[in-house]
Design a protein around this motif. Structure first.
Motif, PDB file in Angstrom:
ATOM      1  N   TYR A  99      -9.818  10.237   7.658  1.00  0.00           N
ATOM      2  CA  TYR A  99      -9.007   9.436   8.419  1.00  0.00           C
ATOM      3  C   TYR A  99      -8.520   9.596   9.916  1.00  0.00           C
ATOM      4  O   TYR A  99      -7.917   9.124  10.684  1.00  0.00           O
ATOM      5  CB  TYR A  99      -7.690   9.247   7.336  1.00  0.00           C
ATOM      6  CG  TYR A  99      -8.014   8.961   6.155  1.00  0.00           C
ATOM      7  CD1 TYR A  99      -8.136   7.660   5.792  1.00  0.00           C
ATOM      8  CD2 TYR A  99      -8.180  10.032   5.132  1.00  0.00           C
ATOM      9  CE1 TYR A  99      -8.445   7.185   4.592  1.00  0.00           C
ATOM     10  CE2 TYR A  99      -8.365   9.558   3.833  1.00  0.00           C
ATOM     11  CZ  TYR A  99      -8.449   8.187   3.291  1.00  0.00           C
ATOM     12  OH  TYR A  99      -8.912   7.882   2.373  1.00  0.00           O
ATOM     13  N   ASP A 117      -3.572   5.923   1.290  1.00  0.00           N
ATOM     14  CA  ASP A 117      -3.311   5.280  -0.308  1.00  0.00           C
ATOM     15  C   ASP A 117      -3.517   3.742  -0.278  1.00  0.00           C
ATOM     16  O   ASP A 117      -3.973   3.276  -1.173  1.00  0.00           O
ATOM     17  CB  ASP A 117      -1.872   5.793  -0.695  1.00  0.00           C
ATOM     18  CG  ASP A 117      -2.127   7.326  -1.305  1.00  0.00           C
ATOM     19  OD1 ASP A 117      -3.142   7.852  -1.411  1.00  0.00           O
ATOM     20  OD2 ASP A 117      -0.918   7.953  -1.737  1.00  0.00           O
ATOM     21  N   ILE A 118      -2.868   3.305   0.862  1.00  0.00           N
ATOM     22  CA  ILE A 118      -2.818   1.661   0.621  1.00  0.00           C
ATOM     23  C   ILE A 118      -3.509   1.156   1.930  1.00  0.00           C
ATOM     24  O   ILE A 118      -3.448  -0.143   2.074  1.00  0.00           O
ATOM     25  CB  ILE A 118      -1.226   1.416   0.652  1.00  0.00           C
ATOM     26  CG1 ILE A 118      -0.491   1.523   1.872  1.00  0.00           C
ATOM     27  CG2 ILE A 118      -0.721   1.593  -0.543  1.00  0.00           C
ATOM     28  CD1 ILE A 118       0.941   1.085   2.106  1.00  0.00           C
ATOM     29  N   GLY A 119      -4.022   1.974   2.657  1.00  0.00           N
ATOM     30  CA  GLY A 119      -4.939   1.520   3.970  1.00  0.00           C
ATOM     31  C   GLY A 119      -4.108   0.875   5.022  1.00  0.00           C
ATOM     32  O   GLY A 119      -4.745   0.113   5.967  1.00  0.00           O
ATOM     33  N   GLU A 120      -2.795   1.204   5.440  1.00  0.00           N
ATOM     34  CA  GLU A 120      -2.118   0.785   6.342  1.00  0.00           C
ATOM     35  C   GLU A 120      -2.666   1.183   7.734  1.00  0.00           C
ATOM     36  O   GLU A 120      -3.005   2.535   7.858  1.00  0.00           O
ATOM     37  CB  GLU A 120      -0.724   1.056   6.347  1.00  0.00           C
ATOM     38  CG  GLU A 120       0.431   0.526   7.387  1.00  0.00           C
ATOM     39  CD  GLU A 120       1.762   0.820   7.099  1.00  0.00           C
ATOM     40  OE1 GLU A 120       2.490   0.713   8.197  1.00  0.00           O
ATOM     41  OE2 GLU A 120       2.328   0.807   5.853  1.00  0.00           O
ATOM     42  N   ARG A 121      -2.748   0.034   8.456  1.00  0.00           N
ATOM     43  CA  ARG A 121      -3.467   0.632   9.834  1.00  0.00           C
ATOM     44  C   ARG A 121      -2.275   1.268  10.825  1.00  0.00           C
ATOM     45  O   ARG A 121      -1.190   0.496  10.859  1.00  0.00           O
ATOM     46  CB  ARG A 121      -4.170  -0.722  10.467  1.00  0.00           C
ATOM     47  CG  ARG A 121      -5.250  -1.109   9.665  1.00  0.00           C
ATOM     48  CD  ARG A 121      -6.035  -2.315  10.432  1.00  0.00           C
ATOM     49  NE  ARG A 121      -6.949  -1.575  11.475  1.00  0.00           N
ATOM     50  CZ  ARG A 121      -7.707  -2.201  12.169  1.00  0.00           C
ATOM     51  NH1 ARG A 121      -8.118  -3.607  11.904  1.00  0.00           N
ATOM     52  NH2 ARG A 121      -8.524  -1.710  12.925  1.00  0.00           N
ATOM     53  N   ARG A 124       0.426   8.959   3.584  1.00  0.00           N
ATOM     54  CA  ARG A 124       0.254   8.324   2.283  1.00  0.00           C
ATOM     55  C   ARG A 124       0.236   6.617   2.478  1.00  0.00           C
ATOM     56  O   ARG A 124      -0.761   6.014   1.924  1.00  0.00           O
ATOM     57  CB  ARG A 124       1.194   8.312   1.103  1.00  0.00           C
ATOM     58  CG  ARG A 124       1.356   9.765   0.468  1.00  0.00           C
ATOM     59  CD  ARG A 124      -0.017   9.925  -0.222  1.00  0.00           C
ATOM     60  NE  ARG A 124      -0.188  11.329  -0.726  1.00  0.00           N
ATOM     61  CZ  ARG A 124      -1.069  11.644  -1.262  1.00  0.00           C
ATOM     62  NH1 ARG A 124      -2.235  10.921  -1.455  1.00  0.00           N
ATOM     63  NH2 ARG A 124      -1.224  12.997  -1.636  1.00  0.00           N
ATOM     64  N   LYS A 125       0.991   6.085   3.567  1.00  0.00           N
ATOM     65  CA  LYS A 125       0.528   4.717   3.704  1.00  0.00           C
ATOM     66  C   LYS A 125      -0.793   4.425   4.409  1.00  0.00           C
ATOM     67  O   LYS A 125      -1.261   3.181   4.020  1.00  0.00           O
ATOM     68  CB  LYS A 125       1.660   4.351   4.889  1.00  0.00           C
ATOM     69  CG  LYS A 125       2.909   4.311   4.430  1.00  0.00           C
ATOM     70  CD  LYS A 125       3.869   3.929   5.262  1.00  0.00           C
ATOM     71  CE  LYS A 125       5.587   3.641   5.080  1.00  0.00           C
ATOM     72  NZ  LYS A 125       6.515   3.333   6.138  1.00  0.00           N
ATOM     73  N   GLN A 131       5.012  10.841   3.308  1.00  0.00           N
ATOM     74  CA  GLN A 131       4.857   9.339   3.238  1.00  0.00           C
ATOM     75  C   GLN A 131       4.364   8.469   4.261  1.00  0.00           C
ATOM     76  O   GLN A 131       3.510   7.396   3.918  1.00  0.00           O
ATOM     77  CB  GLN A 131       6.505   8.677   2.935  1.00  0.00           C
ATOM     78  CG  GLN A 131       6.543   7.501   2.214  1.00  0.00           C
ATOM     79  CD  GLN A 131       8.095   6.896   2.316  1.00  0.00           C
ATOM     80  OE1 GLN A 131       8.964   7.754   2.559  1.00  0.00           O
ATOM     81  NE2 GLN A 131       8.167   5.681   1.771  1.00  0.00           N
TER      82      GLN A 131
END
Length: 356
Positions: free
Chosen positions: A113, A89-93, A85-86, A82
């Motif tokens: 990444y 998938d959602i581009g969390e820095r 995936r952050k 998870q």
């Protein structure tokens, strides 16, 4: 003349107020936040490392800057998959990513990444319980699987699709069939209580974990990350849970130590070969078992890579090693880098290359 004295007095008073305000924290509002995405099983050791890091960087001036900052470390625990995936998938820095299975970094993060990883700590699987668990006075390393078979026992593990401790648990149970010469352990514990199914492919054992695991909640509880099961153990909602040894130690749980042939801790060639016969097909991809090694990296989207590198240093230097050692998570000494030339310079004294 009086006007000059008055102006100087006002200027002096203003200077005192500003300086006093800075030192009292009233006007010192500059802050840098370092975000660390990490496996739940790393929470307590990272909290200790965070405390020292924040003390040491309560007054930080970046190179070439005249502005002084205080540095805050934001710890964000989740299942290792998870966490990744952050980012993807959602581009969390994130400034630091630390996971309970190093192999997730090359598999999911590299090369897009992240450029490198460091293996920094070990662990082993145990069966955790409390003094109030059913049959707590009977359970041991020879009969634990028969205790879990009893109809009045409720046990649990984390989600294989989200958490390394979760996808390791079915491997432990399959390996137990070999260790105890009982070919029904997996069927009785896993297949009878969930939608997870094991298949044999030659010498390998491959289980499939569907998105809907369909646990029989009267007997089996599955949560997204393993540390979520601790509260259930402590409240009496569970009798037993598969956890890492470090989690059991940190939360003062009782635990059954499992043989090295099944606890995924050994680095002996014969056990590594045995572990490698265990495979998993999850909704996130295919995974092969191996000894438990934690991994850390600095994602390419890190906002503060220089400070992130220093934080990772705190995890793998003498201080960090002592923290992990004291919390039941043996450090890897020296840490092992995927490619020594790619890691930050500040980390090189504490690492060797994976190829060495």
């Amino acid at each position: 003349m009086n006007k000059v004295k008055y102006a100087l007095t006002i200027l002096l008073l203003a200077s005192v107020v500003i300086i006093g305000g800075v030192y009292s924290g009233v006007l010192w509002r500059n802050k840098i936040t370092i975000k660390v995405l990490h496996a739940g099983s790393l929470t307590l050791p990272l909290e200790e490392i965070k405390s020292k890091f924040e003390r040491d960087f309560s007054s930080y001036r970046p190179p070439g800057s005249f502005v002084v900052y205080y540095v805050e470390v934001l710890l964000e625990p989740a299942g290792s998959v998870q966490c990744i995936r952050k980012i993807i998938d959602i581009g969390e820095r994130a400034d630091v990513l630390a996971v309970a299975d190093f192999s997730l970094i090359p598999k999911m993060m590299m090369p897009n990444y992240a450029d490198w990883y460091i293996k920094f700590a070990k662990n082993r699987m145990v069966l955790a319980y409390t003094e109030h668990s059913k049959y707590a006075n009977e359970v041991n390393s020879s009969n634990w699987f028969n205790i879990l078979r009893r109809e009045d026992v409720r046990w649990g593990f984390s989600n294989p699709n989200m958490d390394p401790c979760g996808y390791r648990t079915p491997w432990v149970i399959q390996l137990a069939e070999f260790e105890y010469n009982d070919d029904q352990i997996f069927e009785d514990l896993i297949e009878a209580n969930s939608a997870i199914r094991m298949f044999r492919e030659g010498d390998n054992y491959v289980y499939v974990a569907p998105e809907d695991l369909q646990p029989n909640t009267e007997r089996l509880v599955i949560r997204d990350k393993s540390v979520e099961l601790v509260a259930l153990l402590e409240s009496g909602g569970l009798d037993y849970a598969f956890e890492y040894l470090s989690v059991a130690i940190q939360h003062n749980l009782k635990y059954v130590l499992l043989p090295e042939s099944i606890d995924l801790s050994s680095e002996e060639p014969e056990y590594i070969e045995l572990y490698s016969r265990m495979r998993a097909v999850t909704i996130k991809g295919n995974i092969t078992a191996g000894p438990i090694h934690y991994g850390v990296t600095i994602p390419k989207n890190a906002q503060h890579p220089e400070l992130a590198a220093i934080f990772v240093k705190y995890m793998i230097d003498e201080f960090g090693r002592s923290v992990f050692e004291n919390m039941g998570q043996p450090p890897i000494k020296p840490a092992i880098a995927s490619e020594i030339s790619k890691i930050p310079e500040i980390l090189k004294p504490y690492c060797i290359s994976e190829e060495e």
